[in-house]
Scaffold this active site. Structure first.
Site, short mmCIF file in Angstrom:
data_model
loop_
_atom_site.label_atom_id
_atom_site.label_comp_id
_atom_site.label_asym_id
_atom_site.label_seq_id
_atom_site.Cartn_x
_atom_site.Cartn_y
_atom_site.Cartn_z
N SER A 591 -2.73 5.26 4.17
CA SER A 591 -2.45 4.01 4.86
C SER A 591 -3.78 3.29 5.13
O SER A 591 -4.47 2.92 4.19
CB SER A 591 -1.65 4.28 6.13
OG SER A 591 -1.09 3.10 6.63
N ASP A 666 8.37 1.47 0.37
CA ASP A 666 7.53 1.37 1.56
C ASP A 666 7.75 0.00 2.21
O ASP A 666 7.25 -1.01 1.71
CB ASP A 666 6.06 1.56 1.16
CG ASP A 666 5.13 1.76 2.36
OD1 ASP A 666 5.49 1.30 3.46
OD2 ASP A 666 4.06 2.36 2.18
N HIS A 698 6.83 4.78 3.67
CA HIS A 698 5.41 4.92 3.94
C HIS A 698 4.99 6.37 4.15
O HIS A 698 3.83 6.73 3.96
CB HIS A 698 5.05 4.09 5.18
CG HIS A 698 3.60 3.83 5.36
ND1 HIS A 698 2.80 3.28 4.38
CD2 HIS A 698 2.78 4.04 6.43
CE1 HIS A 698 1.57 3.17 4.82
NE2 HIS A 698 1.51 3.63 6.05
#
Length: 721
Positions: A591, A666, A698
């Site tokens: 991320s 995502d 995600h």
């Protein structure tokens, strides 16, 4: 983005019997991701307010315990006795008088926090279940008198009368991807971390709610493959940086008149309402209003009788103001507030007029959790990093700022859950060498009353793996910045040899990875790599948290500049260690960490040999408005900040090996980031590796997904570092 960080939720786990000790058993990915090293924990406790007791969801039953003895008192609800609950109890909440329970079953997730479920109202004395609605609904909550339940369904709000067993729809204009009443939109849920945008007053005769008009918010489209002949299209409103947000307004519904009124908050334009909460006065509502730049926050009190709104407190910052859930109203409607206004996060006490009564805590350290206020003694309980930014301790202090007592005593991470009368607390302690230990402690002096649970069996099992110790230190870069760090070296470490190094980081604003607490899933992977002859290192650079506002907010308007500089500079320091192979240093992250590792392999092309980026932002223009603009302002205002620090604009600098990973579903960091990064790399004629996980969000998990992903990453490291 919730700091753009994905966490697996803890799962209650029965301890695995210790395996026979051998010289050094090998850690495997299968064992890590199938829970072989999961520490035993305690179910989340729901402390009661009317008695000194708590409840725990044990399987399919809600059990009642005494806080002083921790002994089970009774079973309030046995789910197996009701056919409606055969699918299990997912969650539950009590009415104010704690005579009824809202029980959720059959939950279906929507986004990170939101879900729908079938709900029942359980009468504890009568032992009866009443279905709230034939539909799966969201965020039901009892009125103060326990006679009604408000909930959200299909973007509208409803009120259920428990005695009459009838529902009344109180908003009518809700429509998917257009109007939402009382439930947050995607970006509020993700970045302001709440879903229920409505609240009952103390008399149970008014409901305040936020209305979201998403009509002009651009839509984002994803496809789900799911093994069907044609992919399923999913569209939702997602405001990217600089684009139109939902228009929000505040309303109060009066149950006596059956009418809603819109509250005129003031002359605000392009603003957010990140929190609403009724005070202890049934006619006074609090609302927090923050501007789009998120550097000017007003706490407003609304008189529900007249509809007038008054600013009682204003917070300004040169960078941004953090929104928290710490606002607590005392019996006289004075309130507790936390703020970074003196440079560190501390606790403040204000009169109901907004006049400062006392800054309760002070010092060059941060309050990290506010636990609550004991009206009988005037004591406030909190957690802080006063004893070092990588540690957490539990404290008690009087509301007048005097008589501070450190209740915890060990170096590591202590976290507390207090009894309703604040006489006792359950303490969860861990450190890098000690898995979680749960104890019952006295709130007077912190002394242990009794041990509740330990993880000695896990410690015994780990002896067979002969794992190295995580070493904490600081790194001073050439520019003079002192940064917290840890290292994991092979157990048979030989300082005369040269080792490859894998650096791990997250680096997002206010985050922390260098913390003195027990292992995460990733840590076991790091220990596995150490068994394979790698040194694993982690450095928290500028922009991370718990070292004061100046250290955290230095990255304002330049996300990815100073954090990347610090990772590159730290790698240069590490490269000078005599036992490090300077030509074999890699970096990885997920991320925000994937955004960072991508920038590092590009901007630090002569330092890093390899990088792995999982679910990365590759261009801040692709990410949501609330998170991105909080730290960057809009791309229209700060084009250079966006473009100079987005890895997609530096692909020509790639020299090392690069692995790019993303989930196709995502909803947070869109696959768009990776697909356009891929195209940029292709057109720059740069070779790289990449992997897409179909229909994964995600977190990229489910079935064998995590094992597959970490196998791929392990192989990449072994082949390229």
């Amino acid at each position: 983005m919730n700091k753009m960080k994905y966490f697996l939720k803890p799962v209650l786990f029965f301890l695995i019997a210790a395996l026979p000790a051998v010289a050094q058993q090998k850690i495997t990915l299968d064992e890590i991701w199938r829970g072989g090293f999961r520490a035993q924990g305690m179910d989340e406790l729901n402390t009661l307010k009317n008695t000194n007791q708590y409840t725990v969801l044990n399987g399919n039953s809600i059990d009642l315990y005494d806080f002083a003895t921790l002994a089970k008192v009774s079973t309030l609800l046995e789910g197996k006795g009701f056919s409606q609950l055969k699918g299990g109890i997912d969650s539950y909440t009590f009415s104010t008088d704690e005579k009824k329970i809202l029980v959720a079953t059959g939950s279906e997730p929507i986004y990170r926090h939101s879900f729908t479920a079938t709900y029942y109202i359980y009468d504890i004395a009568a032992k009866t279940l009443t279905q709230l609605s034939e539909n799966k609904v969201q965020e039901p909550v009892f009125s103060a008198d326990g006679t009604k339940v408000a909930y959200g369904y299909a973007n509208n709000l409803y009120v259920f009368d428990i005695a009459a067993k009838t529902s009344k729809q109180i908003t009518t204009d809700g429509k998917r991807n257009s109007i939402i009443n009382g439930i947050t939109d995607w970006v509020y849920e993700e970045e302001f971390a709440f879903v229920r945008a409505f609240d009952w007053n103390k008399a149970g005769d008014k409901i305040a709610y936020i209305r979201f008009d998403e009509t002009e918010v651009p839509e984002f489209t994803m496809e789900y493959y799911q093994g069907t002949l044609y992919p399923q299209e999913y569209k939702f409103k997602y405001p990217k940086a600089g684009e139109k947000n939902a228009t929000v307004s505040l309303h109060i519904y009066d149950l006596k008149t059956g009418a809603s009124s819109q509250i005129k908050l003031g002359d605000y334009t392009d603003f957010y309402i990140p929190r609403i909460k009724w005070t202890n006065d049934a006619n006074t509502l609090s609302a927090q209003v923050i501007n789009r730049h998120q550097n000017n926050l007003d706490l407003i009190f609304v008189d529900a009788a007249t509809g007038t709104a008054k600013v009682v407190l204003n917070e300004k910052d040169n960078a941004y103001v953090d929104v928290t859930d710490n606002l607590t109203f005392l019996n006289d409607n004075s309130f507790i507030w936390t703020s970074e206004k003196d440079g560190y996060n501390h606790i403040y006490h204000y009169a109901k007029t907004g006049k400062l009564i006392k800054q309760v805590t002070a010092g060059k350290w941060e309050v990290t959790s506010y636990y609550g206020f004991d009206a009988k003694t005037g004591n406030i309980f909190y957690q802080s990093v006063e004893n070092g930014s990588i540690n957490r301790d539990v404290y008690r202090i009087n509301i007048n700022g005097k008589n501070k007592v450190r209740l915890s005593s060990q170096a590591g991470t202590s976290d507390a859950k207090f009894s309703p009368d604040f006489s006792l607390y359950l303490n969860n302690f861990s450190s890098a060498t000690q898995p979680e230990i749960f104890t019952l402690n006295s709130a007077k002096d912190g002394k242990v009353v009794k041990e509740v649970l330990n993880n000695n069996t896990l410690l015994k099992k780990l002896e067979g793996y002969n794992m190295p110790v995580k070493e904490f230190t600081t790194i001073k870069t050439e520019k003079g910045h002192e940064l917290n760090a840890w290292f994991i070296k092979p157990k048979n470490f030989d300082a005369s040899k040269k080792y490859p190094v894998l650096m791990y980081q997250y680096s997002g604003p206010g985050s922390q990875e260098v913390a003195n607490q027990w292992n995460s899933y990733n840590d076991y992977w790091f220990y596995m790599l150490a068994q394979e002859g790698y040194i694993v290192a982690c450095v928290d650079g500028r922009g991370t948290g718990f070292k004061g506002a100046a250290f955290k907010k230095v990255t304002y308007k330049e996300l990815g500049k100073y954090e990347v500089e610090d990772q590159i500079d730290a790698a240069k320091v590490i490269a000078q260690y005599p036992y490090v192979d300077a030509a074999r240093i890699g970096i990885w992250g997920w991320s925000y960490g994937g955004f960072m590792s991508s920038n590092c392999i590009l901007k630090g092309a002569d330092v890093f040999k390899a990088a792995i980026a999982v679910a990365p932002v590759t261009n801040w223009r692709f990410y949501d408005s609330v998170y991105t603009e909080r730290y960057m302002q809009t791309p229209q205002e700060n084009a250079s900040g966006y473009d100079e620090n987005s890895p997609i604009n530096h692909v020509k600098k790639l020299k090392g090996k690069y692995l790019l990973v993303h989930g196709s579903a995502d909803d947070n960091v869109h696959l768009q980031n990776t697909m356009l990064m891929v195209e940029a790399l292709v057109q720059a004629n740069k070779q790289f590796d990449w992997a897409i996980y179909p229909d994964k969000n995600h977190g990229i998990y489910g079935g064998f997904t995590r094992i597959h992903l970490f196998t791929k990453m392990t192989n990449f490291i072994k082949e390229n570092l």
